[in-house]
Write a protein that holds these residues in place. Sequence first.
Motif, PDB file in Angstrom:
ATOM      1  N   HIS A  52       0.832  -1.194   0.000  1.00 34.02           N
ATOM      2  CA  HIS A  52       0.000   0.000   0.000  1.00 34.02           C
ATOM      3  C   HIS A  52       0.865   1.242   0.000  1.00 34.02           C
ATOM      4  O   HIS A  52       2.044   1.198   0.390  1.00 34.02           O
ATOM      5  CB  HIS A  52      -0.944   0.016   1.209  1.00 34.02           C
ATOM      6  N   THR A  53       0.294   2.342  -0.435  1.00 43.98           N
ATOM      7  CA  THR A  53       1.043   3.604  -0.475  1.00 43.98           C
ATOM      8  C   THR A  53       0.877   4.402   0.810  1.00 43.98           C
ATOM      9  O   THR A  53       1.465   5.469   0.955  1.00 43.98           O
ATOM     10  CB  THR A  53       0.585   4.476  -1.664  1.00 43.98           C
ATOM     11  N   PHE A  54       0.075   3.900   1.725  1.00 44.21           N
ATOM     12  CA  PHE A  54      -0.116   4.546   3.024  1.00 44.21           C
ATOM     13  C   PHE A  54       0.573   3.713   4.108  1.00 44.21           C
ATOM     14  O   PHE A  54       1.122   2.639   3.835  1.00 44.21           O
ATOM     15  CB  PHE A  54      -1.616   4.688   3.336  1.00 44.21           C
ATOM     16  N   PHE A  55       0.547   4.189   5.331  1.00 48.55           N
ATOM     17  CA  PHE A  55       1.078   3.436   6.467  1.00 48.55           C
ATOM     18  C   PHE A  55      -0.036   2.608   7.089  1.00 48.55           C
ATOM     19  O   PHE A  55      -1.197   3.019   7.116  1.00 48.55           O
ATOM     20  CB  PHE A  55       1.668   4.377   7.520  1.00 48.55           C
ATOM     21  N   GLU A  56       0.335   1.449   7.588  1.00 51.04           N
ATOM     22  CA  GLU A  56      -0.624   0.602   8.293  1.00 51.04           C
ATOM     23  C   GLU A  56      -0.067   0.271   9.676  1.00 51.04           C
ATOM     24  O   GLU A  56       1.084  -0.137   9.802  1.00 51.04           O
ATOM     25  CB  GLU A  56      -0.881  -0.692   7.522  1.00 51.04           C
ATOM     26  N   MET A  57      -0.884   0.491  10.696  1.00 54.42           N
ATOM     27  CA  MET A  57      -0.500   0.090  12.048  1.00 54.42           C
ATOM     28  C   MET A  57      -1.434  -1.025  12.505  1.00 54.42           C
ATOM     29  O   MET A  57      -2.659  -0.892  12.450  1.00 54.42           O
ATOM     30  CB  MET A  57      -0.579   1.262  13.030  1.00 54.42           C
ATOM     31  N   ILE A  58      -0.846  -2.113  12.948  1.00 53.53           N
ATOM     32  CA  ILE A  58      -1.590  -3.272  13.421  1.00 53.53           C
ATOM     33  C   ILE A  58      -1.415  -3.345  14.927  1.00 53.53           C
ATOM     34  O   ILE A  58      -0.293  -3.377  15.432  1.00 53.53           O
ATOM     35  CB  ILE A  58      -1.074  -4.558  12.753  1.00 53.53           C
ATOM     36  N   TYR A  59      -2.530  -3.373  15.649  1.00 56.33           N
ATOM     37  CA  TYR A  59      -2.502  -3.383  17.107  1.00 56.33           C
ATOM     38  C   TYR A  59      -3.253  -4.626  17.578  1.00 56.33           C
ATOM     39  O   TYR A  59      -4.463  -4.747  17.380  1.00 56.33           O
ATOM     40  CB  TYR A  59      -3.154  -2.112  17.646  1.00 56.33           C
ATOM     41  N   PHE A  87       1.069  10.505   8.756  1.00 55.34           N
ATOM     42  CA  PHE A  87       2.021   9.760   9.564  1.00 55.34           C
ATOM     43  C   PHE A  87       3.288  10.575   9.795  1.00 55.34           C
ATOM     44  O   PHE A  87       3.828  10.606  10.901  1.00 55.34           O
ATOM     45  CB  PHE A  87       2.377   8.437   8.891  1.00 55.34           C
ATOM     46  N   GLU A  88       3.747  11.230   8.752  1.00 57.07           N
ATOM     47  CA  GLU A  88       4.945  12.063   8.893  1.00 57.07           C
ATOM     48  C   GLU A  88       4.712  13.169   9.915  1.00 57.07           C
ATOM     49  O   GLU A  88       5.581  13.470  10.734  1.00 57.07           O
ATOM     50  CB  GLU A  88       5.323  12.667   7.541  1.00 57.07           C
ATOM     51  N   ALA A  89       3.514  13.744   9.894  1.00 52.46           N
ATOM     52  CA  ALA A  89       3.214  14.844  10.812  1.00 52.46           C
ATOM     53  C   ALA A  89       3.127  14.372  12.256  1.00 52.46           C
ATOM     54  O   ALA A  89       3.626  15.039  13.161  1.00 52.46           O
ATOM     55  CB  ALA A  89       1.913  15.521  10.396  1.00 52.46           C
ATOM     56  N   VAL A  90       2.511  13.204  12.484  1.00 47.71           N
ATOM     57  CA  VAL A  90       2.270  12.781  13.861  1.00 47.71           C
ATOM     58  C   VAL A  90       3.379  11.899  14.422  1.00 47.71           C
ATOM     59  O   VAL A  90       3.511  11.772  15.637  1.00 47.71           O
ATOM     60  CB  VAL A  90       0.915  12.049  14.007  1.00 47.71           C
ATOM     61  N   LEU A 119      17.798   9.331  14.872  1.00 45.86           N
ATOM     62  CA  LEU A 119      16.589   8.514  14.756  1.00 45.86           C
ATOM     63  C   LEU A 119      15.637   9.090  13.711  1.00 45.86           C
ATOM     64  O   LEU A 119      15.017   8.348  12.955  1.00 45.86           O
ATOM     65  CB  LEU A 119      15.885   8.408  16.110  1.00 45.86           C
ATOM     66  N   HIS A 120      15.510  10.407  13.658  1.00 46.88           N
ATOM     67  CA  HIS A 120      14.651  11.029  12.659  1.00 46.88           C
ATOM     68  C   HIS A 120      15.149  10.686  11.260  1.00 46.88           C
ATOM     69  O   HIS A 120      14.382  10.276  10.384  1.00 46.88           O
ATOM     70  CB  HIS A 120      14.611  12.544  12.860  1.00 46.88           C
ATOM     71  N   ASP A 121      16.446  10.835  11.030  1.00 45.58           N
ATOM     72  CA  ASP A 121      17.019  10.524   9.721  1.00 45.58           C
ATOM     73  C   ASP A 121      16.890   9.044   9.402  1.00 45.58           C
ATOM     74  O   ASP A 121      16.595   8.657   8.270  1.00 45.58           O
ATOM     75  CB  ASP A 121      18.504  10.929   9.684  1.00 45.58           C
ATOM     76  N   PHE A 122      17.108   8.211  10.414  1.00 49.20           N
ATOM     77  CA  PHE A 122      17.028   6.763  10.231  1.00 49.20           C
ATOM     78  C   PHE A 122      15.624   6.335   9.830  1.00 49.20           C
ATOM     79  O   PHE A 122      15.425   5.612   8.854  1.00 49.20           O
ATOM     80  CB  PHE A 122      17.457   6.065  11.525  1.00 49.20           C
ATOM     81  N   PHE A 123      14.625   6.797  10.584  1.00 48.74           N
ATOM     82  CA  PHE A 123      13.254   6.429  10.268  1.00 48.74           C
ATOM     83  C   PHE A 123      12.823   6.994   8.917  1.00 48.74           C
ATOM     84  O   PHE A 123      12.125   6.330   8.147  1.00 48.74           O
ATOM     85  CB  PHE A 123      12.297   6.915  11.359  1.00 48.74           C
ATOM     86  N   SER A 124      13.223   8.225   8.626  1.00 46.12           N
ATOM     87  CA  SER A 124      12.852   8.837   7.352  1.00 46.12           C
ATOM     88  C   SER A 124      13.386   8.032   6.185  1.00 46.12           C
ATOM     89  O   SER A 124      12.677   7.744   5.219  1.00 46.12           O
ATOM     90  CB  SER A 124      13.382  10.281   7.275  1.00 46.12           C
ATOM     91  N   ARG A 125      14.652   7.657   6.280  1.00 45.82           N
ATOM     92  CA  ARG A 125      15.262   6.887   5.192  1.00 45.82           C
ATOM     93  C   ARG A 125      14.627   5.518   5.060  1.00 45.82           C
ATOM     94  O   ARG A 125      14.261   5.075   3.970  1.00 45.82           O
ATOM     95  CB  ARG A 125      16.765   6.737   5.443  1.00 45.82           C
ATOM     96  N   LEU A 161      -5.199   2.618   9.062  1.00 45.15           N
ATOM     97  CA  LEU A 161      -4.659   2.987   7.752  1.00 45.15           C
ATOM     98  C   LEU A 161      -4.437   4.492   7.784  1.00 45.15           C
ATOM     99  O   LEU A 161      -5.391   5.264   7.907  1.00 45.15           O
ATOM    100  CB  LEU A 161      -5.622   2.592   6.635  1.00 45.15           C
ATOM    101  N   ILE A 162      -3.172   4.904   7.701  1.00 46.31           N
ATOM    102  CA  ILE A 162      -2.804   6.303   7.948  1.00 46.31           C
ATOM    103  C   ILE A 162      -2.149   6.880   6.693  1.00 46.31           C
ATOM    104  O   ILE A 162      -1.171   6.329   6.186  1.00 46.31           O
ATOM    105  CB  ILE A 162      -1.828   6.414   9.143  1.00 46.31           C
ATOM    106  N   LYS A 163      -2.670   7.979   6.215  1.00 45.23           N
ATOM    107  CA  LYS A 163      -2.078   8.627   5.046  1.00 45.23           C
ATOM    108  C   LYS A 163      -0.634   9.014   5.342  1.00 45.23           C
ATOM    109  O   LYS A 163      -0.300   9.399   6.461  1.00 45.23           O
ATOM    110  CB  LYS A 163      -2.898   9.863   4.656  1.00 45.23           C
ATOM    111  N   SER A 164       0.206   8.910   4.320  1.00 45.75           N
ATOM    112  CA  SER A 164       1.643   9.127   4.521  1.00 45.75           C
ATOM    113  C   SER A 164       1.941  10.505   5.095  1.00 45.75           C
ATOM    114  O   SER A 164       2.772  10.654   5.995  1.00 45.75           O
ATOM    115  CB  SER A 164       2.390   8.933   3.201  1.00 45.75           C
ATOM    116  N   GLN A 165       1.273  11.526   4.567  1.00 41.35           N
ATOM    117  CA  GLN A 165       1.513  12.883   5.052  1.00 41.35           C
ATOM    118  C   GLN A 165       1.124  13.014   6.526  1.00 41.35           C
ATOM    119  O   GLN A 165       1.808  13.679   7.311  1.00 41.35           O
ATOM    120  CB  GLN A 165       0.725  13.874   4.208  1.00 41.35           C
TER     121      GLN A 165
END
Length: 353
Positions: free
Chosen positions: A92-99, A151-154, A165-171, A145-149
Amino acid sequence: MNEYKHLTEMIPEMEPDEIFYKRIFLEYPAAHLDQAHTVEEIEKLCPEASSHAAAGFTYHPGNALDETILPSDEDTIIFRHNRYAPAFLHSHTFFEMIYVLRGTCENIFTSHTISMRSGDICIVAPSIIHALSAFSDDCVIYNFLIKSQTFEAVFLNSLPKYGTLHDFFSRALYSPGSQFYLYFKSGKDPQLVNLFKKILKEYQTQKRYTSSMINALLEIFFICLLRNHEKNMIVPNPAGKKQEKNIIFILKYIELHYATLTLPELSAFFNYSERQLTRILKNYTGKTFSTLIQDIRLSRAAELLKQPTLPVTTVMEEIGYSNITHFYKIFEKRFHMTPAEYRSSISPDSSLL
């Protein structure tokens, strides 16, 4: 009865779709619907299950799910995962969080499978192919299901922007082709459960400013997740090699001591050879130790230069440089302007060196 009040106290009754999927699973054991299959394979193995899934899923099964399937006026959609639903492989082009709130499930990736248990949380990045297999009556699993923009914001914006960590996660989360996820063993953290209840209640009631409220609660949720369970976070090796359990600790140590840290000191602290540590950093960040240190220092310099009364020489010394000529050279190479020009670009009235 509001379901969010009873997330951890009771097992929800089987929904009609779940009853159907369970019947199909039991009637067609040879189809192995609990194992990962492509949508096309499921159609061939069990056409009845495939056609029902296409009509009943919150989002239609497909090999590649685009963000356009999410409502335009919602940043996040939340639903309880259907028990016994066929485990279809997808990206998917969005983020998915499974809880996982109760029971167990299998999160199946192309190269390996992680067995998730009660309290576990997995954040799956865009473009990763995976399938979720939840085949028991007692499991209670929620999908975000979280839109990419969004997820980046939150999530990413809650991390220091000049940190490793910010650079690591971003990459890792955005690099094309990277097989990346964040897997937390939260152990039924009551703080996270309580936050989740608030998020779900807000999502179900849909009041004014619901989207903004959910984003704010999600940011708190992610901050608590990192604060309470960073040490329990599992991060796959982006290079596809052996997983390094200390990578987050290594990156945090670099972030804390970047101004004076040397590779021999870092190697000795974590009991690795310099060659081992160099390979680990390259695999996970794509950078050498010296490049990581320089990037942190320059990012931190840019932050400090926002303070109009702080002399450039003081900025240079605080981030660990003593040679002003060298500092100006690498700063100009990174930002294509001198420190003074950079400061003027963000604060035109500041000229203090």
